[in-house]
Design a protein around this motif. Structure first.
Motif, PDB file in Angstrom:
ATOM      1  N   ASP A 162       0.806  -1.032  -0.054  1.00  6.65           N
ATOM      2  CA  ASP A 162      -0.026   0.075   0.037  1.00  6.65           C
ATOM      3  C   ASP A 162       0.955   1.097  -0.054  1.00  6.65           C
ATOM      4  N   LEU A 163       1.559   1.639  -1.005  1.00  4.58           N
ATOM      5  CA  LEU A 163       2.452   2.565  -1.371  1.00  4.58           C
ATOM      6  C   LEU A 163       2.548   3.020  -2.755  1.00  4.58           C
ATOM      7  N   GLU A 164       3.213   4.208  -3.000  1.00  4.99           N
ATOM      8  CA  GLU A 164       3.320   4.623  -4.220  1.00  4.99           C
ATOM      9  C   GLU A 164       4.805   4.817  -4.663  1.00  4.99           C
ATOM     10  N   ILE A 165       5.260   4.228  -5.712  1.00  3.95           N
ATOM     11  CA  ILE A 165       6.678   4.358  -5.912  1.00  3.95           C
ATOM     12  C   ILE A 165       6.830   5.449  -7.130  1.00  3.95           C
ATOM     13  N   ILE A 166       7.665   6.403  -6.451  1.00  2.00           N
ATOM     14  CA  ILE A 166       8.025   7.804  -7.200  1.00  2.00           C
ATOM     15  C   ILE A 166       9.376   7.607  -7.809  1.00  2.00           C
ATOM     16  N   PRO A 167       9.259   7.509  -9.298  1.00  2.00           N
ATOM     17  CA  PRO A 167      10.613   7.728 -10.032  1.00  2.00           C
ATOM     18  C   PRO A 167      10.986   9.119  -9.987  1.00  2.00           C
ATOM     19  N   CYS A 168      12.384   9.221  -9.911  1.00  2.00           N
ATOM     20  CA  CYS A 168      13.110  10.838  -9.824  1.00  2.00           C
ATOM     21  C   CYS A 168      14.012  10.915 -11.158  1.00  2.00           C
ATOM     22  N   PRO A 169      14.241  11.963 -11.615  1.00  2.00           N
ATOM     23  CA  PRO A 169      14.993  11.906 -12.828  1.00  2.00           C
ATOM     24  C   PRO A 169      16.440  11.782 -12.787  1.00  2.00           C
ATOM     25  N   ILE A 170      17.255  11.352 -13.535  1.00  2.00           N
ATOM     26  CA  ILE A 170      18.744  11.276 -13.233  1.00  2.00           C
ATOM     27  C   ILE A 170      19.221  12.510 -13.070  1.00  2.00           C
ATOM     28  N   VAL A 171      20.244  12.450 -12.054  1.00  2.00           N
ATOM     29  CA  VAL A 171      20.638  13.840 -12.125  1.00  2.00           C
ATOM     30  C   VAL A 171      22.431  13.785 -12.444  1.00  2.00           C
ATOM     31  N   ARG A 172      22.882  14.806 -13.169  1.00  2.00           N
ATOM     32  CA  ARG A 172      24.179  14.661 -13.844  1.00  2.00           C
ATOM     33  C   ARG A 172      25.255  15.729 -13.440  1.00  2.00           C
ATOM     34  N   GLU A 173      26.454  15.452 -13.529  1.00  3.10           N
ATOM     35  CA  GLU A 173      27.227  16.366 -13.351  1.00  3.10           C
ATOM     36  C   GLU A 173      27.259  17.676 -14.624  1.00  3.10           C
TER      37      GLU A 173
ATOM     38  N   ASP B 255      29.023  18.084 -17.066  1.00  2.00           N
ATOM     39  CA  ASP B 255      29.599  17.603 -18.298  1.00  2.00           C
ATOM     40  C   ASP B 255      28.734  16.374 -18.822  1.00  2.00           C
ATOM     41  N   GLY B 256      27.556  16.032 -18.093  1.00  2.00           N
ATOM     42  CA  GLY B 256      26.738  15.021 -18.321  1.00  2.00           C
ATOM     43  C   GLY B 256      26.993  13.599 -17.675  1.00  2.00           C
ATOM     44  N   LEU B 257      27.958  13.444 -17.160  1.00  2.69           N
ATOM     45  CA  LEU B 257      28.024  12.281 -16.361  1.00  2.69           C
ATOM     46  C   LEU B 257      27.092  11.836 -15.211  1.00  2.69           C
ATOM     47  N   ALA B 258      26.441  10.699 -15.496  1.00  2.54           N
ATOM     48  CA  ALA B 258      25.377  10.576 -14.366  1.00  2.54           C
ATOM     49  C   ALA B 258      25.856  10.474 -12.973  1.00  2.54           C
ATOM     50  N   LEU B 259      25.560  10.842 -11.707  1.00  4.91           N
ATOM     51  CA  LEU B 259      26.133  10.827 -10.694  1.00  4.91           C
ATOM     52  C   LEU B 259      25.866   9.298 -10.211  1.00  4.91           C
TER      53      LEU B 259
ATOM     54  N   ALA C  16      36.515   9.150 -20.237  1.00  6.24           N
ATOM     55  CA  ALA C  16      36.336   8.359 -21.124  1.00  6.24           C
ATOM     56  C   ALA C  16      34.795   8.090 -20.980  1.00  6.24           C
ATOM     57  N   ALA C  17      34.332   7.879 -19.617  1.00  9.34           N
ATOM     58  CA  ALA C  17      32.856   7.624 -19.379  1.00  9.34           C
ATOM     59  C   ALA C  17      31.898   8.757 -19.683  1.00  9.34           C
ATOM     60  N   LEU C  18      32.526   9.861 -20.192  1.00  9.00           N
ATOM     61  CA  LEU C  18      31.468  10.648 -20.742  1.00  9.00           C
ATOM     62  C   LEU C  18      30.787  10.292 -22.143  1.00  9.00           C
ATOM     63  N   ILE C  19      31.437   9.342 -22.747  1.00 10.20           N
ATOM     64  CA  ILE C  19      30.939   8.673 -24.015  1.00 10.20           C
ATOM     65  C   ILE C  19      29.499   8.124 -23.850  1.00 10.20           C
ATOM     66  N   LEU C  20      28.982   7.765 -22.523  1.00  9.02           N
ATOM     67  CA  LEU C  20      27.891   6.978 -22.366  1.00  9.02           C
ATOM     68  C   LEU C  20      26.751   8.141 -22.484  1.00  9.02           C
ATOM     69  N   SER C  21      26.844   9.162 -21.810  1.00  8.47           N
ATOM     70  CA  SER C  21      25.798  10.202 -21.747  1.00  8.47           C
ATOM     71  C   SER C  21      25.587  10.912 -23.078  1.00  8.47           C
ATOM     72  N   ARG C  22      26.918  11.137 -23.819  1.00  6.19           N
ATOM     73  CA  ARG C  22      26.911  11.957 -24.958  1.00  6.19           C
ATOM     74  C   ARG C  22      26.383  10.918 -26.258  1.00  6.19           C
ATOM     75  N   SER C  23      26.766   9.773 -26.158  1.00  6.04           N
ATOM     76  CA  SER C  23      25.918   8.812 -26.938  1.00  6.04           C
ATOM     77  C   SER C  23      24.142   8.884 -26.798  1.00  6.04           C
ATOM     78  N   LEU C  24      23.823   8.598 -25.599  1.00  4.73           N
ATOM     79  CA  LEU C  24      22.424   8.526 -25.499  1.00  4.73           C
ATOM     80  C   LEU C  24      21.915   9.774 -25.805  1.00  4.73           C
ATOM     81  N   LYS C  25      22.382  10.941 -25.535  1.00  2.00           N
ATOM     82  CA  LYS C  25      21.805  12.224 -25.862  1.00  2.00           C
ATOM     83  C   LYS C  25      21.708  12.221 -27.295  1.00  2.00           C
ATOM     84  N   GLN C  26      22.672  11.924 -28.048  1.00  2.00           N
ATOM     85  CA  GLN C  26      22.659  11.907 -29.406  1.00  2.00           C
ATOM     86  C   GLN C  26      21.396  11.119 -30.096  1.00  2.00           C
ATOM     87  N   LEU C  27      21.364   9.882 -29.741  1.00  2.00           N
ATOM     88  CA  LEU C  27      20.173   8.891 -29.912  1.00  2.00           C
ATOM     89  C   LEU C  27      18.992   9.843 -29.720  1.00  2.00           C
TER      90      LEU C  27
END
Length: 304
Positions: free
Chosen positions: A173-184, A186-190, A204-215
């Motif tokens: 008996d509860l509600e699940i509240i999803p909350c948006p990704i917070v990023r640095e 430069d785009g790196l997900a915290l 190098a890890a910045l390739i993840l957010s950059r690739s996803l953002k492009q898609l």
């Protein structure tokens, strides 16, 4: 702010708060933010959301051993209780639950909560048993705290989907509240695990957010590609970074995680399902990072 290390003390505190509210003719609204600690701005955003929507906010800090595999980073998972408590107090948390392993599992656990199908893909495929550990500890926390709402970051979108399915199937008996990704900036997900990255690996890890953002830009811009082509293009972009070692690149409906028709256009599948999750897991050195983007047909919020 109260800090509790035992279940009985926390439950007594919550019971007192509920009784006091009832005497005033109210129902105490309780928000729970479950974490493994080593808090960052992503966690702080969950706490702020909980603070805005509830009378009382409970933060749990527990590095849950049963969600780690035998070769994973349980022993070296980052911990900083003093900093965590300072952040919690700053964000107006009412109660922090910091149990020991012995408090949560006073004897070898014989009962586990398992969600089928949703846990056999994405992170579940490469981390067998991980989500059984997650759903088991989360169900225990739900029983202990009995919150009206629980807050989870969308960075682990599969976890959000799995926990929401458990809540629905078991009539919590509860509600699940999803909350948006917070990023640095430069785009790196915290992530608490970002501390493991060397300076070179972090860049190098910045390739993840950059690739996803492009898609995301391609899809919302109306570019016609099939689901298979989108996955291949995303894979190629990530592989262009020499330090990136891909675990998976997956595209699925959300929150069902239903597989898509690879030969259909991305936009047509978006129209069918309403929301599509594009998720990646990639290792940089010894550090495994996850990231994702959730695309919706109308760009609206998703309810799980």
């Amino acid at each position: 702010m109260k800090v509790f290390t035992t279940t009985s003390e926390l439950k007594e505190f919550l019971k007192s708060g509920r009784i006091a509210a009832m005497k005033e003719g109210k129902e105490l609204q309780v928000g729970l933010v479950p974490t493994m600690g080593y808090l960052h701005e992503g966690h702080a955003s969950l706490l702020r959301k909980a603070r805005a929507q509830n009378d009382l906010v409970v933060l749990s800090i527990f590095v849950n051993p049963i969600q780690f595999g035998p070769n994973e980073d349980l022993d070296r998972y980052p911990r900083d209780a003093e900093r965590d408590l300072a952040l919690a107090e700053h964000e107006g948390v009412d109660a922090v639950f910091m149990p020991s392993v012995e408090e949560m599992y006073p004897q070898p656990i014989k009962t586990k909560v398992a969600v089928e199908e949703l846990t056999s893909k994405l992170c579940g495929a490469s981390r067998p048993g991980h989500f059984d550990g997650v759903t088991t500890v989360v169900s225990k926390l739900f029983h202990i705290v009995a919150p009206n709402r629980a807050y989870f970051g969308q960075k682990d979108a599969q976890q959000v989907a799995v926990v929401a399915q458990m809540v629905k199937d078991l009539n919590f008996d509860l509600e699940i509240i999803p909350c948006p990704i917070v990023r640095e900036n430069d785009g790196l997900a915290l992530s608490s695990r970002n501390v493991y990255l060397s300076a070179e690996e972090r860049q190098a890890a910045l390739i993840l957010s950059r690739s996803l953002k492009q898609l995301e830009a391609d899809v919302y811009g109306g570019k016609e590609v099939t689901v298979l082509e989108a996955r291949q293009q995303l894979t190629q972009k990530i592989e262009s970074e020499p330090l990136a070692e891909i675990d998976y690149v997956e595209i699925a409906a959300f929150p069902s995680l239903t597989a898509l028709q690879l030969t259909n256009s991305f936009n047509s599948e978006l129209e069918v399902f309403g929301a599509i999750l594009v998720a990646v897991a990639v290792k940089f050195g010894t550090t495994r990072l996850i990231d994702n983007v959730l695309l919706t047909g109308k760009g609206e919020a998703i309810h799980v």
